[in-house]
Scaffold this active site. Sequence first.
Site, PDB file in Angstrom:
ATOM      1  N   ASN A 211       0.848  -1.202   0.000  1.00  0.00           N
ATOM      2  CA  ASN A 211       0.000   0.000   0.000  1.00  0.00           C
ATOM      3  C   ASN A 211       0.881   1.248   0.000  1.00  0.00           C
ATOM      4  O   ASN A 211       2.098   1.159  -0.025  1.00  0.00           O
ATOM      5  CB  ASN A 211      -0.952  -0.021   1.201  1.00  0.00           C
ATOM      6  N   ALA A 276       1.742   1.310  11.647  1.00  0.00           N
ATOM      7  CA  ALA A 276       1.910   0.599  10.370  1.00  0.00           C
ATOM      8  C   ALA A 276       0.576   0.392   9.666  1.00  0.00           C
ATOM      9  O   ALA A 276      -0.452   0.191  10.305  1.00  0.00           O
ATOM     10  CB  ALA A 276       2.567  -0.758  10.640  1.00  0.00           C
ATOM     11  N   ASP A 280      -4.454  -6.301   5.302  1.00  0.00           N
ATOM     12  CA  ASP A 280      -5.454  -7.132   5.981  1.00  0.00           C
ATOM     13  C   ASP A 280      -5.419  -8.568   5.461  1.00  0.00           C
ATOM     14  O   ASP A 280      -5.769  -9.496   6.179  1.00  0.00           O
ATOM     15  CB  ASP A 280      -6.849  -6.537   5.757  1.00  0.00           C
ATOM     16  N   ASP A 307      -4.394  -9.622  13.284  1.00  0.00           N
ATOM     17  CA  ASP A 307      -4.445  -8.203  13.655  1.00  0.00           C
ATOM     18  C   ASP A 307      -3.440  -7.993  14.797  1.00  0.00           C
ATOM     19  O   ASP A 307      -3.668  -8.438  15.926  1.00  0.00           O
ATOM     20  CB  ASP A 307      -5.857  -7.808  14.089  1.00  0.00           C
ATOM     21  N   ILE A 308      -2.331  -7.341  14.453  1.00  0.00           N
ATOM     22  CA  ILE A 308      -1.222  -7.206  15.414  1.00  0.00           C
ATOM     23  C   ILE A 308      -1.659  -6.383  16.628  1.00  0.00           C
ATOM     24  O   ILE A 308      -1.474  -6.783  17.773  1.00  0.00           O
ATOM     25  CB  ILE A 308      -0.002  -6.555  14.718  1.00  0.00           C
ATOM     26  N   PHE A 324      -3.918   3.647  14.885  1.00  0.00           N
ATOM     27  CA  PHE A 324      -4.176   4.673  13.871  1.00  0.00           C
ATOM     28  C   PHE A 324      -5.325   4.180  13.010  1.00  0.00           C
ATOM     29  O   PHE A 324      -5.381   2.994  12.679  1.00  0.00           O
ATOM     30  CB  PHE A 324      -2.926   4.912  13.003  1.00  0.00           C
ATOM     31  N   LYS A 338     -13.180   1.297  16.120  1.00  0.00           N
ATOM     32  CA  LYS A 338     -11.910   0.572  16.291  1.00  0.00           C
ATOM     33  C   LYS A 338     -11.433   0.612  17.740  1.00  0.00           C
ATOM     34  O   LYS A 338     -10.904  -0.370  18.264  1.00  0.00           O
ATOM     35  CB  LYS A 338     -10.843   1.223  15.399  1.00  0.00           C
ATOM     36  N   LYS A 342     -11.066  -3.059  19.259  1.00  0.00           N
ATOM     37  CA  LYS A 342      -9.716  -3.569  19.548  1.00  0.00           C
ATOM     38  C   LYS A 342      -9.298  -3.299  20.992  1.00  0.00           C
ATOM     39  O   LYS A 342      -8.179  -3.599  21.374  1.00  0.00           O
ATOM     40  CB  LYS A 342      -8.704  -2.937  18.584  1.00  0.00           C
TER      41      LYS A 342
HETATM   42  O1  C5P Z   1      -8.609  -2.222  11.333  1.00  0.00           O
HETATM   43  P1  C5P Z   1      -7.629  -1.280  10.754  1.00  0.00           P
HETATM   44  O2  C5P Z   1      -6.636  -1.957   9.854  1.00  0.00           O
HETATM   45  O3  C5P Z   1      -8.209  -0.077  10.083  1.00  0.00           O
HETATM   46  O4  C5P Z   1      -6.861  -0.736  12.043  1.00  0.00           O
HETATM   47  C1  C5P Z   1      -5.788   0.132  11.949  1.00  0.00           C
HETATM   48  C2  C5P Z   1      -4.908   0.003  13.155  1.00  0.00           C
HETATM   49  O5  C5P Z   1      -4.672  -1.367  13.477  1.00  0.00           O
HETATM   50  C3  C5P Z   1      -3.543   0.586  12.926  1.00  0.00           C
HETATM   51  O6  C5P Z   1      -3.082   1.074  14.164  1.00  0.00           O
HETATM   52  C4  C5P Z   1      -2.739  -0.593  12.439  1.00  0.00           C
HETATM   53  O7  C5P Z   1      -1.356  -0.423  12.679  1.00  0.00           O
HETATM   54  C5  C5P Z   1      -3.305  -1.733  13.239  1.00  0.00           C
HETATM   55  N1  C5P Z   1      -3.334  -3.025  12.542  1.00  0.00           N
HETATM   56  C6  C5P Z   1      -2.509  -4.054  12.976  1.00  0.00           C
HETATM   57  N2  C5P Z   1      -2.553  -5.276  12.351  1.00  0.00           N
HETATM   58  C7  C5P Z   1      -3.388  -5.491  11.309  1.00  0.00           C
HETATM   59  C8  C5P Z   1      -4.242  -4.453  10.872  1.00  0.00           C
HETATM   60  C9  C5P Z   1      -4.168  -3.231  11.500  1.00  0.00           C
HETATM   61  O8  C5P Z   1      -1.718  -3.858  13.914  1.00  0.00           O
HETATM   62  N3  C5P Z   1      -3.418  -6.678  10.719  1.00  0.00           N
END
Ligand code: C5P
Length: 406
Positions: A211, A276, A280, A307-308, A324, A338, A342
Amino acid sequence: MGELNGKHVILGITGGIAAYKAAELARRLKDAGAAVRVVMTASAVEFVSPLTLQAVSGQPVRTRLLDSEAESGMDHIEFARWADLVVVAPATANFLARLAGGFADDLLSTLCLATEAPLAVAPAMNRVMWSKAATRRNLVVLRADGVRVIGPDEGSQACGETGPGRMSEPADIVAALAGILSPRSAAGGLKVMVTAGPTFEAIDPVRGITNHSSGKMGYAVARAFAEAGARVTLVSGPVHLPPPGVERQIDVRSAQEMYDAVHAAIAGQHVFVAVAAVADYRPESQESHKIKKNEDTVTLTLVRNPDILASVAALRDAPFCVGFAAETRDVETYARGKLEAKKLDLVCANDVSAPGSGFNSDTNTLLVIGRDDSVRIGPADKEEVARILCQLITKRYEQKNRAQDP
Ligand code: C5P
């Protein structure tokens, strides 16, 4: 006792209209307890008289490199060693360019090269000059070299225009310098992990899904915490940026690698800031050889990445978690969603479709949303946004700790 008590400060003044504010800066530095020696470039002398600065600093002002009289008192190398801190205010676009290039063709540029003391600059220039690619490039180089950039502010300019480029107010410069000399004051002792940049999900050995994230915002956040005294671990996806000067940097490529790197080092972290732009989805399988264009259509099956951020926030001893939310519509609603989903402490909502905001831009605007309130930061330079965000996160982290541990 002033906040710069006993410190030796060299104040460099370059030739911009904001040079008139340098006299007030010299006075405030002295009020804060510093011993101040002033160096002016040839063009600074056109704007303000050395006599004024001599009267305020209480010391002769130096303007030339090989001035036999001055050099016989303290030569320029001794002078460079004398300093605990060098600040150039105002710093013109021309001076920033010469500093980035390592020039040593007058006294001030030579001192900047010869000193081992921290170096800070307070840029001041017309808003168009400030936003020009050459100036942006020079600032990237200077920051990577460890030069602290203070300001500039936004507002009306001497040239009659309005925008970013006004030199920061002398009181703010003194506060920033005090922070540089005692960096443990703000986020001192905090262990902070930051993720930054995009991820790259390989399809075959030469192609992948990624991206537009440049990593600039995440790197700026990592640098702001490091400058505030935090011990920063940066986990970075593939970017084209110089290292931001943090304690530890771990470079990764895919979301899974980022997940593994984060979890391998998350224990003991106080704060986790996920900047980051993690993909997805990733291809279900990676071809070991380049896919040939034999077919008219190719079907790619994608599977969800972990999802980290959510996984870190769900840990038993979870750190203070900041996410973010890059959105292109209904920014606040999605961001609040979010925060809840989360289980975050703060979420920074970012309208990536707005001009001057988001992925590849140098500036940004954030709406930082907590459980009970929200704070707007910017529009401003990503570095400035990061500094304000770092202060806000540190404050909220401390508040949360106090509430849990009365
Ligand atoms: O759900 P979304 O991707 O929009 O969420 C964004 C936030 O979640 C950001 O802080 C991004 O770094 C984190 N994120 C993550 N791992 C993922 C997807 C998003 O840590 N697989």
